[in-house]
Design a protein around this motif. Structure first.
Motif, PDB file in Angstrom:
ATOM      1  N   ASP A 103     -19.533   7.275 -27.206  1.00 14.37           N
ATOM      2  CA  ASP A 103     -18.766   7.943 -26.046  1.00 14.37           C
ATOM      3  C   ASP A 103     -19.896   9.719 -26.216  1.00 14.37           C
ATOM      4  OD1 ASP A 103     -15.962   6.406 -25.481  1.00 14.37           O
ATOM      5  OD2 ASP A 103     -16.659   6.557 -27.608  1.00 14.37           O
ATOM      6  N   ARG A 104     -20.107  10.233 -26.490  1.00 15.93           N
ATOM      7  CA  ARG A 104     -20.587  11.412 -26.531  1.00 15.93           C
ATOM      8  C   ARG A 104     -21.755  11.243 -25.753  1.00 15.93           C
ATOM      9  NH1 ARG A 104     -19.774  15.062 -30.619  1.00 15.93           N
ATOM     10  NH2 ARG A 104     -18.941  14.174 -32.171  1.00 15.93           N
ATOM     11  N   ILE A 105     -22.267  10.420 -25.351  1.00 15.92           N
ATOM     12  CA  ILE A 105     -23.793  10.234 -24.370  1.00 15.92           C
ATOM     13  C   ILE A 105     -23.359   8.971 -22.805  1.00 15.92           C
ATOM     14  CG2 ILE A 105     -25.194  11.302 -25.556  1.00 15.92           C
ATOM     15  CD1 ILE A 105     -26.470   8.421 -26.056  1.00 15.92           C
ATOM     16  N   MET A 106     -22.281   8.301 -23.135  1.00 21.80           N
ATOM     17  CA  MET A 106     -21.664   7.124 -22.499  1.00 21.80           C
ATOM     18  C   MET A 106     -20.567   6.541 -21.687  1.00 21.80           C
ATOM     19  SD  MET A 106     -25.269   5.199 -22.172  1.00 21.80           S
ATOM     20  CE  MET A 106     -25.325   3.815 -21.381  1.00 21.80           C
ATOM     21  N   PRO A 107     -20.325   6.473 -20.700  1.00 18.77           N
ATOM     22  CA  PRO A 107     -21.873   5.898 -20.098  1.00 18.77           C
ATOM     23  C   PRO A 107     -22.261   7.214 -19.420  1.00 18.77           C
ATOM     24  CG  PRO A 107     -19.442   5.363 -18.811  1.00 18.77           C
ATOM     25  CD  PRO A 107     -19.478   5.679 -20.552  1.00 18.77           C
ATOM     26  N   ASN A 108     -23.585   6.760 -18.687  1.00 15.75           N
ATOM     27  CA  ASN A 108     -24.319   7.723 -18.066  1.00 15.75           C
ATOM     28  C   ASN A 108     -25.425   6.809 -16.968  1.00 15.75           C
ATOM     29  OD1 ASN A 108     -26.637   9.480 -17.754  1.00 15.75           O
ATOM     30  ND2 ASN A 108     -26.320  10.777 -19.859  1.00 15.75           N
ATOM     31  N   GLU A 109     -24.894   7.214 -16.228  1.00 14.77           N
ATOM     32  CA  GLU A 109     -25.505   6.462 -14.584  1.00 14.77           C
ATOM     33  C   GLU A 109     -27.006   6.546 -14.569  1.00 14.77           C
ATOM     34  OE1 GLU A 109     -25.981   2.807 -12.706  1.00 14.77           O
ATOM     35  OE2 GLU A 109     -23.593   4.927 -13.872  1.00 14.77           O
ATOM     36  N   ALA A 110     -27.533   7.805 -14.778  1.00 12.32           N
ATOM     37  CA  ALA A 110     -28.794   8.305 -15.223  1.00 12.32           C
ATOM     38  C   ALA A 110     -29.594   7.578 -16.070  1.00 12.32           C
ATOM     39  CB  ALA A 110     -28.849   9.689 -14.773  1.00 12.32           C
ATOM     40  N   LEU A 111     -28.842   8.385 -17.273  1.00 11.98           N
ATOM     41  CA  LEU A 111     -29.898   7.307 -18.427  1.00 11.98           C
ATOM     42  C   LEU A 111     -30.129   5.584 -18.272  1.00 11.98           C
ATOM     43  CD1 LEU A 111     -30.658   7.867 -21.163  1.00 11.98           C
ATOM     44  CD2 LEU A 111     -29.121   7.403 -22.015  1.00 11.98           C
ATOM     45  N   ILE A 112     -28.486   4.915 -17.715  1.00 11.64           N
ATOM     46  CA  ILE A 112     -28.479   3.142 -17.318  1.00 11.64           C
ATOM     47  C   ILE A 112     -29.941   2.777 -16.477  1.00 11.64           C
ATOM     48  CG2 ILE A 112     -26.693   1.309 -17.002  1.00 11.64           C
ATOM     49  CD1 ILE A 112     -25.005   3.061 -17.504  1.00 11.64           C
ATOM     50  N   GLN A 113     -29.427   3.964 -15.959  1.00 11.71           N
ATOM     51  CA  GLN A 113     -30.945   3.066 -14.492  1.00 11.71           C
ATOM     52  C   GLN A 113     -32.702   3.309 -14.904  1.00 11.71           C
ATOM     53  OE1 GLN A 113     -31.084   2.353 -11.779  1.00 11.71           O
ATOM     54  NE2 GLN A 113     -28.080   1.930 -12.360  1.00 11.71           N
ATOM     55  N   GLN A 114     -32.191   4.323 -16.181  1.00 15.48           N
ATOM     56  CA  GLN A 114     -33.814   4.721 -16.715  1.00 15.48           C
ATOM     57  C   GLN A 114     -34.118   3.448 -17.720  1.00 15.48           C
ATOM     58  OE1 GLN A 114     -34.131   8.072 -18.457  1.00 15.48           O
ATOM     59  NE2 GLN A 114     -33.113   9.284 -16.949  1.00 15.48           N
ATOM     60  N   ALA A 115     -33.283   2.910 -17.877  1.00 15.16           N
ATOM     61  CA  ALA A 115     -33.800   1.837 -18.637  1.00 15.16           C
ATOM     62  C   ALA A 115     -34.026   0.217 -17.950  1.00 15.16           C
ATOM     63  CB  ALA A 115     -32.491   0.804 -19.524  1.00 15.16           C
ATOM     64  N   SER A 116     -34.295  -0.720 -18.713  1.00 13.77           N
ATOM     65  CA  SER A 116     -35.000  -1.616 -18.421  1.00 13.77           C
ATOM     66  C   SER A 116     -34.158  -2.996 -17.528  1.00 13.77           C
ATOM     67  CB  SER A 116     -36.074  -2.835 -19.004  1.00 13.77           C
ATOM     68  OG  SER A 116     -35.363  -2.669 -20.435  1.00 13.77           O
ATOM     69  N   THR A 117     -34.517  -3.582 -17.036  1.00 12.42           N
ATOM     70  CA  THR A 117     -33.228  -4.716 -15.957  1.00 12.42           C
ATOM     71  C   THR A 117     -32.559  -4.766 -17.040  1.00 12.42           C
ATOM     72  OG1 THR A 117     -35.130  -4.684 -14.150  1.00 12.42           O
ATOM     73  CG2 THR A 117     -33.020  -6.178 -14.792  1.00 12.42           C
ATOM     74  N   GLU A 118     -33.507  -6.053 -18.661  1.00 15.67           N
ATOM     75  CA  GLU A 118     -32.770  -6.781 -19.560  1.00 15.67           C
ATOM     76  C   GLU A 118     -30.857  -5.828 -19.983  1.00 15.67           C
ATOM     77  OE1 GLU A 118     -33.852  -9.024 -23.484  1.00 15.67           O
ATOM     78  OE2 GLU A 118     -34.776  -8.280 -22.411  1.00 15.67           O
ATOM     79  N   HIS A 119     -31.848  -4.874 -20.391  1.00 11.55           N
ATOM     80  CA  HIS A 119     -30.896  -3.853 -21.151  1.00 11.55           C
ATOM     81  C   HIS A 119     -30.209  -3.335 -20.655  1.00 11.55           C
ATOM     82  CE1 HIS A 119     -33.107  -4.035 -24.791  1.00 11.55           C
ATOM     83  NE2 HIS A 119     -34.519  -4.087 -24.312  1.00 11.55           N
ATOM     84  N   ARG A 120     -30.326  -3.131 -19.192  1.00  8.09           N
ATOM     85  CA  ARG A 120     -29.325  -2.532 -18.251  1.00  8.09           C
ATOM     86  C   ARG A 120     -27.845  -3.511 -17.726  1.00  8.09           C
ATOM     87  NH1 ARG A 120     -32.582  -1.431 -14.650  1.00  8.09           N
ATOM     88  NH2 ARG A 120     -31.581  -3.010 -12.914  1.00  8.09           N
ATOM     89  N   GLN A 121     -28.655  -4.671 -17.551  1.00  8.12           N
ATOM     90  CA  GLN A 121     -27.703  -5.782 -16.789  1.00  8.12           C
ATOM     91  C   GLN A 121     -26.514  -6.187 -18.230  1.00  8.12           C
ATOM     92  OE1 GLN A 121     -29.871  -8.989 -15.731  1.00  8.12           O
ATOM     93  NE2 GLN A 121     -30.054  -8.126 -13.635  1.00  8.12           N
ATOM     94  N   ALA A 122     -27.672  -6.284 -20.035  1.00  7.43           N
ATOM     95  CA  ALA A 122     -26.801  -6.633 -20.773  1.00  7.43           C
ATOM     96  C   ALA A 122     -25.706  -5.347 -20.967  1.00  7.43           C
ATOM     97  CB  ALA A 122     -27.727  -6.872 -22.064  1.00  7.43           C
ATOM     98  N   PHE A 123     -26.085  -3.771 -20.446  1.00  5.16           N
ATOM     99  CA  PHE A 123     -25.210  -2.723 -21.091  1.00  5.16           C
ATOM    100  C   PHE A 123     -23.714  -3.002 -19.644  1.00  5.16           C
ATOM    101  CE2 PHE A 123     -23.468   0.937 -19.776  1.00  5.16           C
ATOM    102  CZ  PHE A 123     -22.845   1.463 -21.265  1.00  5.16           C
ATOM    103  N   GLU A 124     -24.138  -3.465 -19.268  1.00  3.60           N
ATOM    104  CA  GLU A 124     -23.450  -3.388 -17.699  1.00  3.60           C
ATOM    105  C   GLU A 124     -22.371  -4.669 -17.856  1.00  3.60           C
ATOM    106  OE1 GLU A 124     -25.534  -3.384 -13.895  1.00  3.60           O
ATOM    107  OE2 GLU A 124     -25.735  -0.688 -13.728  1.00  3.60           O
ATOM    108  N   ALA A 125     -22.702  -5.734 -18.308  1.00  2.70           N
ATOM    109  CA  ALA A 125     -21.608  -6.977 -18.118  1.00  2.70           C
ATOM    110  C   ALA A 125     -20.647  -6.669 -19.615  1.00  2.70           C
ATOM    111  CB  ALA A 125     -22.648  -8.001 -18.681  1.00  2.70           C
TER     112      ALA A 125
END
Length: 214
Positions: A103-125
């Motif tokens: 919770d100290r650093i997430m969710p962080n939209e700028a950081l999430i967008q830097q991640a590759s598609t696979e990791h970003r989609q898994a997190f968002e789900a």
């Protein structure tokens, strides 16, 4: 689970061990070489960027909380007790195992967008599914007009987790859980309802202790 998925799960577990007790996320992919005894090239194949590592750990955490939430659906017929004890369990688990508080650093939209598609989609789900579970459970307790109760509660949960971690609260502090649930009830707009008694918290805490000891 494929060998790739097993290795990634192993790396995430190694990363979480490295972060135990830390108040800042200072872990880098290169640190996992010694911690996991896996080659740097293999680690960088799993986590192409530093953002991938952070997002993957966060995704794993939300997935774990979601799994606990679905178990709580089975264990507690009363949505109020389900919600309260779920978040007490999450708090206890974090404090007992000195987990890094994402919770100290997430969710962080700028950081999430830097991640590759696979990791970003898994997190968002996982994040969206967990957020939806919280909203639905709050709604089942009873709607209160005038405020977005789910947002108020989410902000409190995040702040309380960070504050308890900063203060190195004891994971077996009954009074802490009692006060925590009292505050949740106020924010949910259900101050007229009774929170579990300290005796109920004592039983819940003893059950959690047995689970950890098993």
């Amino acid at each position: 689970m494929s060998s790739w998925e097993q290795r990634e799960a192993f790396l995430i577990n190694a990363a979480q061990r490295c972060l135990q007790g830390s108040k800042v996320f200072d872990l880098r992919r290169s640190h996992l070489v010694e911690a996991s005894q896996i080659s740097k090239g293999t680690i960088y194949n799993h986590f192409i960027t530093e953002a991938d590592l952070i997002v993957a750990i966060a995704s794993h955490d939300y997935g774990r909380w979601l799994e606990q939430a679905y178990q709580d659906d089975k264990d507690y017929a009363d949505p109020l007790k389900r919600f309260l004890f779920h978040h007490c369990t999450r708090l206890k688990d974090t404090l007992k195992h000195k987990r890094f508080v994402m919770d100290r650093i997430m969710p962080n939209e700028a950081l999430i967008q830097q991640a590759s598609t696979e990791h970003r989609q898994a997190f968002e789900a996982n994040f969206q599914a967990y957020s939806q579970w919280n909203r639905e459970t709050i709604a089942q307790v009873g709607s209160v007009f005038g405020f977005d109760r789910a947002e108020l509660v989410a902000n409190y949960l995040r702040g309380n987790m960070i504050n308890c971690d900063d203060a190195d609260k004891a994971s077996d502090d009954l009074q802490m859980y009692h006060q925590f649930c009292y505050a949740l009830m106020q924010l949910m707009g259900h101050s007229d309802k009774r929170i579990p008694s300290q005796a109920e918290f004592a039983v819940w805490l003893a059950e959690r202790q047995q689970q950890y000891a098993a």
